[in-house]
Design a protein around this motif. Structure first.
Motif, short mmCIF file in Angstrom:
data_model
loop_
_atom_site.label_atom_id
_atom_site.label_comp_id
_atom_site.label_asym_id
_atom_site.label_seq_id
_atom_site.Cartn_x
_atom_site.Cartn_y
_atom_site.Cartn_z
N THR A 33 0.84 -1.21 0.00
CA THR A 33 0.00 0.00 0.00
C THR A 33 0.87 1.26 0.00
O THR A 33 0.57 2.23 -0.69
CB THR A 33 -0.90 0.04 1.26
N VAL A 34 1.94 1.21 0.80
CA VAL A 34 2.86 2.35 0.84
C VAL A 34 3.42 2.58 -0.55
O VAL A 34 3.52 3.72 -1.02
CB VAL A 34 3.99 2.07 1.86
N MET A 35 3.80 1.49 -1.23
CA MET A 35 4.39 1.63 -2.56
C MET A 35 3.38 2.18 -3.57
O MET A 35 3.75 2.92 -4.47
CB MET A 35 4.91 0.28 -3.02
N VAL A 36 2.10 1.81 -3.41
CA VAL A 36 1.07 2.39 -4.29
C VAL A 36 1.09 3.90 -4.13
O VAL A 36 1.13 4.66 -5.11
CB VAL A 36 -0.34 1.84 -3.94
N GLY A 37 1.11 4.35 -2.87
CA GLY A 37 1.13 5.78 -2.59
C GLY A 37 2.36 6.46 -3.19
O GLY A 37 2.25 7.51 -3.84
N LEU A 38 3.53 5.84 -2.99
CA LEU A 38 4.77 6.43 -3.50
C LEU A 38 4.75 6.51 -5.03
O LEU A 38 5.20 7.49 -5.62
CB LEU A 38 5.98 5.62 -3.03
N ALA A 39 4.20 5.45 -5.65
CA ALA A 39 4.15 5.44 -7.12
C ALA A 39 3.25 6.58 -7.60
O ALA A 39 3.60 7.29 -8.56
CB ALA A 39 3.64 4.09 -7.61
N VAL A 40 2.12 6.76 -6.94
CA VAL A 40 1.19 7.83 -7.35
C VAL A 40 1.88 9.19 -7.20
O VAL A 40 1.85 10.03 -8.11
CB VAL A 40 -0.10 7.76 -6.50
N VAL A 41 2.55 9.40 -6.06
CA VAL A 41 3.23 10.68 -5.84
C VAL A 41 4.29 10.90 -6.92
O VAL A 41 4.39 11.99 -7.51
CB VAL A 41 3.87 10.71 -4.42
N ALA A 42 5.09 9.87 -7.19
CA ALA A 42 6.15 10.01 -8.19
C ALA A 42 5.57 10.39 -9.54
O ALA A 42 6.09 11.28 -10.24
CB ALA A 42 6.94 8.70 -8.29
N VAL A 43 4.49 9.72 -9.92
CA VAL A 43 3.89 9.98 -11.24
C VAL A 43 3.31 11.40 -11.29
O VAL A 43 3.46 12.11 -12.29
CB VAL A 43 2.83 8.91 -11.57
#
Lengths: 417, 311
Positions: free
Chosen positions: B159-169
């Motif tokens: 879930t954390v990685m989903v968040g980080l991916a969204v922020v990065a994009v």
């Protein structure tokens, strides 16, 4: 048109990838899963280990399997990369529904499995990891390598105890090792032994594993004129150190100790007479004292298959222990009449097992209750023929006393003649 | 601004979907595999800010990634910092590294910049190898905190990685659509000309190395908790450098969506190959797909789509 080629390629790769997963679904087999280093730095040992495990599976299935069910091995290549391990074991347990798991080969590939094993309460037999359970003290972990209750000092113990017994007694020590996981641990153990036995350290340094030219290191060691040279190294640097010491003419009274790689068939045949005189750790050698029941049958099957598959042709180092790991697991399953992880672990902890590497009893931290790291000396090696290593005499066991099969040639220079 | 608002809405929707997937409790293996793929989405997106938009090819991805990872290890060992603190600190340390590299390599362009970043990776690996506190060459087992949110730590990490991916994009998209993106594109095409036209090339370059570094560090920060064992060889693995470059190339380097497409496709293919055929096939896939794209579709999948539409 061109883009269809690209789309076709991608689709074909996906299809190919999917095809692998449906291979080999026998009738209700017992599935044993593991990751193994089939590529990457540890693959030279990972492949022979896998072969030994496959031989065990074939033998068991010939006799009707375990609990009347055939045994199936499910394994994936961990690429010698710890980062792949959590994914692989999750796939094994959650998708493939493996009934049992064993570890992959090597300390670094066992480490990422430990938390998962504890979380899911698995019984894990480790294949040649050094001190993996020190931190976790997980009761259901068992290590098949015979390093004993204190794995960090296991290679150094035999070497220095042997050195201390020689006359004239050597006094000064040079310690050298690679900047890598195993050598660092072995060096820590060696320092402890040096202190305990009252030697004097004159050199204690590490080198980067990527070193190409070892002559400067060996020259520096020679300049301190040590009586004992303890080397903790991985295969490429074991070879490099040995060549360099012959070039420079480093001739202490006793040399070797923790050199990984000198046990492998390809290294032995390529180094030939340069090995003479080196006292080094080992786990199995074809000496009369090491002929445990079943071991010869194992090699009878292993060696032709290994030659065909192009892996370590003699297979004296790791393969018998990989086979023994499966024997322990198999015997525990048969005895507990089921696949309950806890019952299997309790049984393994309480039982002495008869395997092709002798009797095994696990003790503290899941290590062997009593260590059995051998010290052997390469003697009378002539030329580069592989056949000479098949019989006894080239690597007599010097330590521990109960397995001794020959006498040390001392000092080192005498063994070179 | 309205457009950017939509980006945030879509981003929030993706994050919510991620949390939804996490609460579904599907097959646990999917979280393990999903984590790795999402990690590559962050890495590819971060690399693309400097490499795709600015044209500065960074081979030092493992250095930034490992900085994030080892910052986490340091914080876990010293103060048992919680994961959000680790992620933020990992990102900041890697951002500082990016800024430093930006300054040091001001005059290096093209292949010389790439070689310098590769050298950076080697230097940092040597430092970590000799730093006993964080495990040195022997590596270190990292024990996860007990009582994880979502009941399972890997699901939480996913879930954390989903968040980080969204922020990065979102960050990548914002940069691409703003004057910064246009400036970087000018820098990519012709640095001298851009400078003459009044584009602040130095500032843009430093901005890109810093932001790219930050996101790469962020991608690496949760790694110790994922793998639970960290050692220099795997943290500084060349795989990260190769994948960070291959994924945007396959997807298309000129747009924010390219690295995402590349990471999802290549990352999934690699995950499948690791647990089906063998890793030899794994490397083979990267090689074949990369060659195919360089030869047949040098502008990646986005370029292909554009060409198809153009016809």
């Amino acid at each position: 048109m061109r883009h269809w080629v690209v789309i076709g390629t991608v689709v074909a790769i996906f299809a190919l990838a999917g095809a692998g997963s449906v291979v080999g679904q026998a009738a209700n087999p017992i599935k044993i899963g593991f990751g193994m280093a089939l590529t990457g730095g540890l693959s030279a040992n990972g492949k022979p280990a896998l072969l030994a495990m496959q031989i065990w599976k074939d033998n068991v299935n010939k006799k009707g399997g375990l609990l009347g069910r055939p045994v199936e091995l499910i394994f994936y290549d961990d690429q010698t990369n710890p980062a792949t391990v959590p994914g692989i074991y999750s796939k094994l347990l959650d998708v493939d529904k493996a009934d049992l798991v064993v570890s992959g080969y090597g300390t670094n590939l066992i480490a990422p499995l430990m938390p998962m094993a504890m979380e899911r309460k698995l019984t894990v037999i480790g294949i040649f990891g050094l001190a993996n359970n020190e931190k976790y003290k997980y009761p259901n972990y068992f290590q098949i390598s015979p390093t004993g209750p204190d794995p960090a000092t296991s290679t150094a113990t035999g070497f220095f105890e042997l050195a201390a017994k020689q006359t004239p007694r050597p006094q000064t020590v040079a310690l050298v090792g690679a900047d890598a996981e195993y050598p660092q641990t072995a060096m820590v153990g060696a320092r402890e032994l040096v202190k305990r036995l009252g030697f004097k350290t004159v050199y204690d340094k590490t080198y980067p594993p990527s070193t190409v030219d070892y002559t400067p290191i060996v020259r520096a060691i020679k300049a301190t004129n040590p009586d004992i040279v303890f080397i903790a190294s991985y295969p490429p640097d074991s070879v490099g150190m040995l060549r360099a010491s012959h070039e420079v003419g480093l001739q202490p009274k006793i040399m070797g100790g923790g050199m990984v790689g000198l046990q492998f068939t390809t290294v032995m045949t390529s180094m030939g007479p340069m090995l003479n005189g080196i006292v080094n750790y080992d786990y199995w050698v074809p000496e009369p004292t090491m002929m445990f029941p079943g071991i010869q049958d194992f090699f009878k099957e292993y060696q032709p298959r290994a030659a065909k598959e192009g892996v370590d042709t003699l297979g004296y180092y790791l393969p018998p222990y990989a086979y023994a790991a499966m024997q322990v697991l198999g015997q525990a399953v048969e005895a507990t009449k089921g696949l309950d992880q806890q019952k299997i672990a309790d049984y393994i902890r309480a039982t002495e097992f008869s395997t092709i590497v002798g009797k095994i009893k696990f003790g503290k931290n899941g290590e062997w209750a009593k260590g059995r790291t051998l010290m052997v000396q390469y003697q009378k090696v002539q030329g580069n023929d592989v056949e000479q290593f098949r019989g006894p005499g080239k690597k007599p066991v010097l330590y521990p006393d109960e397995l001794t099969s020959g006498k040390i040639v001392y000092p080192y220079a005498a063994a070179l003649k | 601004m309205a457009r950017f608002g939509w980006t945030l809405v879509v981003g929030a929707a993706v994050m919510a979907a991620g949390i939804g997937v996490a609460s579904l409790r599907v097959n646990p293996y999917l979280y393990f595999a999903g984590y790795v793929i999402l990690q590559y989405v962050v890495i590819a997106t971060a690399w693309n800010i400097l490499g795709g938009y600015g044209g500065y090819v960074n081979f030092g991805t493992p250095a930034f990634f490992a900085m994030g990872a080892y910052t986490s290890v340091f914080l876990i060992l010293s103060i048992r910092a919680p994961l959000p603190v680790q992620i933020l600190a990992g990102g900041l340390v890697a951002a500082l590294l990016g800024l430093g590299i930006g300054y040091l390599t001001l005059r290096l362009r093209g292949v010389f910049f790439s070689i310098a970043t590769l050298a950076l990776s080697v230097v940092l690996q040597t430092v970590i190898t000799n730093w006993e506190y964080v495990g040195g060459s022997r590596g270190l087992s990292v024990i996860r905190p007990s009582g994880p949110p979502f009941g399972n730590y890997v699901v939480f990490l996913f879930t954390v990685m989903v968040g980080l991916a969204v922020v990065a994009v979102i960050v990548a998209r914002f940069i691409e659509r703003s004057w910064i993106g246009r400036g970087l594109a000018a820098l990519r095409d012709n640095e001298e000309a851009a400078e003459c036209m009044g584009v602040p090339t130095l500032r843009l370059k430093l901005f890109a190395t810093t932001v790219s570094g930050f996101l790469l560090g962020v991608a690496g920060a949760p790694f110790p908790y994922y793998v639970t064992f960290i050692e220099p060889n795997s943290a500084f693995a060349l795989d990260y450098a190769v994948n960070a470059l291959a994924m945007p190339m396959i997807g298309g380097t000129t747009s924010w969506v390219g690295p995402v497409i590349g990471a999802v496709l290549l990352g999934t293919a690699q995950q499948l190959a690791t647990v089906t055929i063998s890793s030899e096939m794994n490397l083979f896939i990267v090689g074949v797909v990369l060659v195919a794209f360089v030869v047949l579709a040098p502008e990646g999948i986005l370029g292909l789509v554009r060409r198809l539409r153009g016809r």
